[in-house]
Scaffold this motif. Sequence first.
Motif, PDB file in Angstrom:
ATOM      1  N   ARG A 199      49.075  84.895  23.145  1.00  0.00           N
ATOM      2  CA  ARG A 199      47.680  84.905  23.605  1.00  0.00           C
ATOM      3  C   ARG A 199      47.130  86.308  23.799  1.00  0.00           C
ATOM      4  NH1 ARG A 199      48.971  80.544  22.217  1.00  0.00           N
ATOM      5  NH2 ARG A 199      49.874  79.080  23.648  1.00  0.00           N
ATOM      6  N   TYR A 200      48.023  87.323  23.793  1.00  0.00           N
ATOM      7  CA  TYR A 200      47.542  88.693  23.979  1.00  0.00           C
ATOM      8  C   TYR A 200      47.897  89.581  22.783  1.00  0.00           C
ATOM      9  CZ  TYR A 200      46.666  93.272  25.900  1.00  0.00           C
ATOM     10  OH  TYR A 200      46.203  94.544  26.079  1.00  0.00           O
ATOM     11  N   ASN A 212      45.390  90.389  19.527  1.00  0.00           N
ATOM     12  CA  ASN A 212      44.912  91.776  19.451  1.00  0.00           C
ATOM     13  C   ASN A 212      45.338  92.450  18.154  1.00  0.00           C
ATOM     14  OD1 ASN A 212      43.529  91.675  21.838  1.00  0.00           O
ATOM     15  ND2 ASN A 212      45.200  92.497  23.046  1.00  0.00           N
ATOM     16  N   GLU A 229      42.047  82.520  14.757  1.00  0.00           N
ATOM     17  CA  GLU A 229      42.436  81.669  15.891  1.00  0.00           C
ATOM     18  C   GLU A 229      43.400  80.575  15.447  1.00  0.00           C
ATOM     19  OE1 GLU A 229      41.850  82.250  19.026  1.00  0.00           O
ATOM     20  OE2 GLU A 229      40.441  83.876  18.718  1.00  0.00           O
ATOM     21  N   ARG A 255      44.723  78.621  24.161  1.00  0.00           N
ATOM     22  CA  ARG A 255      43.883  79.684  23.588  1.00  0.00           C
ATOM     23  C   ARG A 255      42.444  79.554  24.089  1.00  0.00           C
ATOM     24  NH1 ARG A 255      43.674  84.618  22.658  1.00  0.00           N
ATOM     25  NH2 ARG A 255      42.245  85.216  21.037  1.00  0.00           N
ATOM     26  N   TYR A 256      41.986  78.320  24.240  1.00  0.00           N
ATOM     27  CA  TYR A 256      40.652  78.078  24.796  1.00  0.00           C
ATOM     28  C   TYR A 256      40.575  78.593  26.232  1.00  0.00           C
ATOM     29  CZ  TYR A 256      36.672  75.530  26.702  1.00  0.00           C
ATOM     30  OH  TYR A 256      35.509  75.206  27.336  1.00  0.00           O
ATOM     31  N   TYR A 257      41.626  78.344  27.027  1.00  0.00           N
ATOM     32  CA  TYR A 257      41.656  78.838  28.410  1.00  0.00           C
ATOM     33  C   TYR A 257      41.564  80.360  28.457  1.00  0.00           C
ATOM     34  CZ  TYR A 257      42.972  74.306  30.441  1.00  0.00           C
ATOM     35  OH  TYR A 257      42.995  73.011  30.861  1.00  0.00           O
ATOM     36  N   VAL A 258      42.272  81.020  27.548  1.00  0.00           N
ATOM     37  CA  VAL A 258      42.214  82.486  27.522  1.00  0.00           C
ATOM     38  C   VAL A 258      40.799  82.946  27.196  1.00  0.00           C
ATOM     39  CG1 VAL A 258      42.975  84.537  26.254  1.00  0.00           C
ATOM     40  CG2 VAL A 258      44.642  82.866  26.990  1.00  0.00           C
ATOM     41  N   LYS A 259      40.162  82.287  26.255  1.00  0.00           N
ATOM     42  CA  LYS A 259      38.796  82.657  25.888  1.00  0.00           C
ATOM     43  C   LYS A 259      37.824  82.415  27.038  1.00  0.00           C
ATOM     44  CE  LYS A 259      38.873  83.781  21.509  1.00  0.00           C
ATOM     45  NZ  LYS A 259      38.352  85.035  21.036  1.00  0.00           N
ATOM     46  N   PHE A 307      38.547  81.944  30.511  1.00  0.00           N
ATOM     47  CA  PHE A 307      38.853  82.657  31.753  1.00  0.00           C
ATOM     48  C   PHE A 307      39.123  84.142  31.547  1.00  0.00           C
ATOM     49  CE2 PHE A 307      40.151  78.244  32.719  1.00  0.00           C
ATOM     50  CZ  PHE A 307      39.261  78.010  33.741  1.00  0.00           C
ATOM     51  N   ASN A 308      39.378  84.555  30.294  1.00  0.00           N
ATOM     52  CA  ASN A 308      39.677  85.945  29.979  1.00  0.00           C
ATOM     53  C   ASN A 308      40.814  86.482  30.846  1.00  0.00           C
ATOM     54  OD1 ASN A 308      39.392  88.252  28.478  1.00  0.00           O
ATOM     55  ND2 ASN A 308      37.827  89.128  29.812  1.00  0.00           N
ATOM     56  N   CYS A 309      41.832  85.641  31.024  1.00  0.00           N
ATOM     57  CA  CYS A 309      42.941  85.981  31.911  1.00  0.00           C
ATOM     58  C   CYS A 309      44.179  85.211  31.466  1.00  0.00           C
ATOM     59  CB  CYS A 309      42.551  85.615  33.337  1.00  0.00           C
ATOM     60  SG  CYS A 309      43.818  85.946  34.530  1.00  0.00           S
TER      61      CYS A 309
END
Length: 135
Positions: free
Chosen positions: A49-50, A54, A74, A104-108, A110-112
């Motif tokens: 996820r990071y 990136n 994605e 992946r949706y959660y990361v997008k 919450f950005n965390c």
Amino acid sequence: MFLWNYIQNKVGLGFTGTILKNNLNPFFLWLNIILGTFTAAYYEESFYRYYVPNFFLFIISKVKKSKIINIAVELIIVCLFALAHFHLGWIGIIHSFFAGLLLRYYVKVFNCLSVTVFVHTIFNLIQYSLLMAKL
């Protein structure tokens, strides 16, 4: 990771082959499961996820960005996460694909990463608890 999972399963040293079948003190068994699920979740979330996103975003930053390219990136990331769970069989790969989409949706949103690490850890704990209940 792929190689390690393959070797463990081939020689019978997978999770069910060692930890659950050995007569460990229940405290150490649960400590091992909790720490193991957390570290696995932390590793997978930070990597898939990071670092991987990136890396791909750095590569495509040199190319003209479009919505189709972003969606493709994605999907590639989610597919890599799903394929990392090939030791669970086709059902595990399919399940990991959909779980990867959700994470992946959660990361997008919450950005965390801490939210996805928490969700992933809880899910793994539930899975291992169900596995232990079957033995």
